[in-house]
Design a protein around this motif. Structure first.
Motif, PDB file in Angstrom:
ATOM      1  N   MET A  70       6.707   6.791  42.367  1.00  0.00           N
ATOM      2  CA  MET A  70       6.535   8.246  42.599  1.00  0.00           C
ATOM      3  C   MET A  70       6.615   9.250  41.612  1.00  0.00           C
ATOM      4  SD  MET A  70       8.367  10.238  45.967  1.00  0.00           S
ATOM      5  CE  MET A  70       8.010  11.822  46.091  1.00  0.00           C
ATOM      6  N   TYR A  71       7.489   8.922  40.704  1.00  0.00           N
ATOM      7  CA  TYR A  71       7.793   9.820  39.677  1.00  0.00           C
ATOM      8  C   TYR A  71       6.588   9.993  38.586  1.00  0.00           C
ATOM      9  CZ  TYR A  71      10.481  11.780  35.805  1.00  0.00           C
ATOM     10  OH  TYR A  71      10.949  12.654  34.817  1.00  0.00           O
ATOM     11  N   ARG A  72       5.949   8.819  38.530  1.00  0.00           N
ATOM     12  CA  ARG A  72       4.722   8.919  37.441  1.00  0.00           C
ATOM     13  C   ARG A  72       3.711   9.424  38.351  1.00  0.00           C
ATOM     14  NH1 ARG A  72       6.276   3.552  36.425  1.00  0.00           N
ATOM     15  NH2 ARG A  72       4.795   2.853  38.187  1.00  0.00           N
ATOM     16  N   ALA A  73       3.540   9.337  39.688  1.00  0.00           N
ATOM     17  CA  ALA A  73       2.379  10.062  40.287  1.00  0.00           C
ATOM     18  C   ALA A  73       2.601  11.465  40.321  1.00  0.00           C
ATOM     19  CB  ALA A  73       2.243   9.391  41.708  1.00  0.00           C
ATOM     20  N   VAL A  74       3.834  12.115  40.404  1.00  0.00           N
ATOM     21  CA  VAL A  74       4.190  13.546  40.610  1.00  0.00           C
ATOM     22  C   VAL A  74       3.966  13.929  39.263  1.00  0.00           C
ATOM     23  CG1 VAL A  74       5.870  14.929  40.956  1.00  0.00           C
ATOM     24  CG2 VAL A  74       5.763  13.383  42.566  1.00  0.00           C
ATOM     25  N   HIS A  75       4.262  13.392  38.134  1.00  0.00           N
ATOM     26  CA  HIS A  75       4.324  13.952  36.766  1.00  0.00           C
ATOM     27  C   HIS A  75       2.793  13.900  36.555  1.00  0.00           C
ATOM     28  CE1 HIS A  75       5.929  14.459  32.837  1.00  0.00           C
ATOM     29  NE2 HIS A  75       4.714  13.797  32.357  1.00  0.00           N
ATOM     30  N   GLU A  76       1.853  13.220  36.886  1.00  0.00           N
ATOM     31  CA  GLU A  76       0.438  13.236  36.662  1.00  0.00           C
ATOM     32  C   GLU A  76      -0.348  14.180  37.428  1.00  0.00           C
ATOM     33  OE1 GLU A  76      -0.844   9.226  36.762  1.00  0.00           O
ATOM     34  OE2 GLU A  76       0.035   8.612  35.134  1.00  0.00           O
ATOM     35  N   ASP A  77       0.300  14.710  38.466  1.00  0.00           N
ATOM     36  CA  ASP A  77      -0.527  15.792  39.353  1.00  0.00           C
ATOM     37  C   ASP A  77      -0.382  16.977  38.659  1.00  0.00           C
ATOM     38  OD1 ASP A  77      -1.458  17.003  41.493  1.00  0.00           O
ATOM     39  OD2 ASP A  77      -0.094  16.256  43.087  1.00  0.00           O
ATOM     40  N   SER A  78      -1.636  17.222  38.267  1.00  0.00           N
ATOM     41  CA  SER A  78      -1.728  18.794  37.626  1.00  0.00           C
ATOM     42  C   SER A  78      -1.811  19.915  38.566  1.00  0.00           C
ATOM     43  CB  SER A  78      -2.779  18.723  36.628  1.00  0.00           C
ATOM     44  OG  SER A  78      -4.268  18.481  37.376  1.00  0.00           O
ATOM     45  N   SER A  79      -2.086  19.572  39.909  1.00  0.00           N
ATOM     46  CA  SER A  79      -2.113  20.597  40.784  1.00  0.00           C
ATOM     47  C   SER A  79      -0.650  21.260  41.303  1.00  0.00           C
ATOM     48  CB  SER A  79      -2.783  20.242  42.090  1.00  0.00           C
ATOM     49  OG  SER A  79      -1.847  19.253  43.012  1.00  0.00           O
ATOM     50  N   LEU A  80       0.328  20.742  40.713  1.00  0.00           N
ATOM     51  CA  LEU A  80       1.652  21.174  41.314  1.00  0.00           C
ATOM     52  C   LEU A  80       2.331  21.845  40.232  1.00  0.00           C
ATOM     53  CD1 LEU A  80       3.364  17.706  42.405  1.00  0.00           C
ATOM     54  CD2 LEU A  80       2.625  19.734  43.924  1.00  0.00           C
ATOM     55  N   THR A  81       3.179  23.130  40.377  1.00  0.00           N
ATOM     56  CA  THR A  81       4.067  23.558  39.517  1.00  0.00           C
ATOM     57  C   THR A  81       5.107  22.935  39.004  1.00  0.00           C
ATOM     58  OG1 THR A  81       5.518  24.586  41.151  1.00  0.00           O
ATOM     59  CG2 THR A  81       3.139  25.816  40.793  1.00  0.00           C
ATOM     60  N   LEU A  82       5.680  23.318  37.743  1.00  0.00           N
ATOM     61  CA  LEU A  82       6.927  22.671  37.410  1.00  0.00           C
ATOM     62  C   LEU A  82       7.997  22.663  38.275  1.00  0.00           C
ATOM     63  CD1 LEU A  82       8.279  21.347  34.791  1.00  0.00           C
ATOM     64  CD2 LEU A  82       9.103  23.611  34.189  1.00  0.00           C
ATOM     65  N   THR A  83       8.261  23.589  39.242  1.00  0.00           N
ATOM     66  CA  THR A  83       9.478  23.649  40.271  1.00  0.00           C
ATOM     67  C   THR A  83       8.781  22.638  41.542  1.00  0.00           C
ATOM     68  OG1 THR A  83       9.729  25.856  39.541  1.00  0.00           O
ATOM     69  CG2 THR A  83      10.851  25.256  41.734  1.00  0.00           C
ATOM     70  N   GLU A  84       7.486  22.604  41.674  1.00  0.00           N
ATOM     71  CA  GLU A  84       7.131  21.519  42.767  1.00  0.00           C
ATOM     72  C   GLU A  84       7.517  20.104  42.181  1.00  0.00           C
ATOM     73  OE1 GLU A  84       3.973  24.021  45.330  1.00  0.00           O
ATOM     74  OE2 GLU A  84       3.453  23.137  43.451  1.00  0.00           O
ATOM     75  N   LYS A  85       7.015  19.889  40.909  1.00  0.00           N
ATOM     76  CA  LYS A  85       7.167  18.549  40.299  1.00  0.00           C
ATOM     77  C   LYS A  85       8.905  18.158  40.123  1.00  0.00           C
ATOM     78  CE  LYS A  85       3.108  18.515  37.465  1.00  0.00           C
ATOM     79  NZ  LYS A  85       2.504  18.502  36.084  1.00  0.00           N
ATOM     80  N   ASN A  86       9.546  19.024  39.919  1.00  0.00           N
ATOM     81  CA  ASN A  86      10.934  18.621  39.891  1.00  0.00           C
ATOM     82  C   ASN A  86      11.739  18.423  41.015  1.00  0.00           C
ATOM     83  OD1 ASN A  86      11.242  18.824  37.198  1.00  0.00           O
ATOM     84  ND2 ASN A  86      11.624  21.128  37.052  1.00  0.00           N
ATOM     85  N   ASP A  87      11.161  19.150  42.143  1.00  0.00           N
ATOM     86  CA  ASP A  87      11.617  18.955  43.493  1.00  0.00           C
ATOM     87  C   ASP A  87      11.035  17.664  44.261  1.00  0.00           C
ATOM     88  OD1 ASP A  87      12.903  19.818  45.985  1.00  0.00           O
ATOM     89  OD2 ASP A  87      10.790  20.012  46.764  1.00  0.00           O
ATOM     90  N   TRP A  88       9.738  17.271  44.092  1.00  0.00           N
ATOM     91  CA  TRP A  88       9.479  15.888  44.469  1.00  0.00           C
ATOM     92  C   TRP A  88      10.241  14.757  43.530  1.00  0.00           C
ATOM     93  CZ3 TRP A  88       7.660  14.892  48.712  1.00  0.00           C
ATOM     94  CH2 TRP A  88       6.817  15.688  49.282  1.00  0.00           C
ATOM     95  N   LYS A  89      10.611  14.970  42.224  1.00  0.00           N
ATOM     96  CA  LYS A  89      11.047  13.992  41.443  1.00  0.00           C
ATOM     97  C   LYS A  89      12.669  13.841  41.894  1.00  0.00           C
ATOM     98  CE  LYS A  89       8.390  14.792  37.100  1.00  0.00           C
ATOM     99  NZ  LYS A  89       8.445  15.260  35.841  1.00  0.00           N
ATOM    100  N   LEU A  90      13.237  14.872  42.155  1.00  0.00           N
ATOM    101  CA  LEU A  90      14.764  14.554  42.677  1.00  0.00           C
ATOM    102  C   LEU A  90      14.545  14.174  43.876  1.00  0.00           C
ATOM    103  CD1 LEU A  90      16.237  18.228  41.602  1.00  0.00           C
ATOM    104  CD2 LEU A  90      16.789  15.965  41.047  1.00  0.00           C
ATOM    105  N   LYS A  91      13.696  14.466  44.879  1.00  0.00           N
ATOM    106  CA  LYS A  91      13.399  13.683  46.202  1.00  0.00           C
ATOM    107  C   LYS A  91      13.316  12.100  46.074  1.00  0.00           C
ATOM    108  CE  LYS A  91      11.962  17.716  48.826  1.00  0.00           C
ATOM    109  NZ  LYS A  91      10.605  18.397  49.617  1.00  0.00           N
ATOM    110  N   ALA A  92      12.335  11.913  44.874  1.00  0.00           N
ATOM    111  CA  ALA A  92      12.053  10.353  44.631  1.00  0.00           C
ATOM    112  C   ALA A  92      13.548   9.616  44.333  1.00  0.00           C
ATOM    113  CB  ALA A  92      11.170  10.227  43.601  1.00  0.00           C
ATOM    114  N   LEU A  93      14.450  10.358  43.752  1.00  0.00           N
ATOM    115  CA  LEU A  93      15.466   9.619  43.215  1.00  0.00           C
ATOM    116  C   LEU A  93      16.605   9.118  44.333  1.00  0.00           C
ATOM    117  CD1 LEU A  93      16.282  11.456  40.023  1.00  0.00           C
ATOM    118  CD2 LEU A  93      15.377   9.221  40.147  1.00  0.00           C
TER     119      LEU A  93
END
Length: 62
Positions: free
Chosen positions: A24-47
C-alpha cells in the motif's frame, strides 16, 4: 511446543502485515493525483491496518 507454534503464527502475521503495508505504501507513493497530506494520511493508515485500508483506498480510487 505450544509456545513455538504461537510464536510462529505471530511471526507469520507480522510478516503478512509488513508486506501489505509495503504494498500500500508503494501504491500511495506512486499516485500522483494525491497531495502530500493525503499521501501521508494513507501511509499512516497503512501502518495501522494495511489490509482494511487497502480495500478503502481501492474503493476511493476505483
Amino acid at each position: 511446543m505450544t509456545e513455538l507454534i504461537i510464536y510462529a503464527v505471530v511471526f507469520l502475521l507480522l510478516i503478512v502485515h509488513c508486506l501489505f503495508a509495503g504494498k500500500m505504501y508503494r501504491a500511495v507513493h506512486e499516485d500522483s493525483s494525491l497531495t502530500l497530506t493525503e499521501k501521508n494520511d494513507w501511509k499512516l493508515k497503512a501502518l495501522i491496518f494495511p489490509a482494511y485500508f487497502w480495500g478503502k483506498y481501492k474503493e476511493v480510487k476505483g
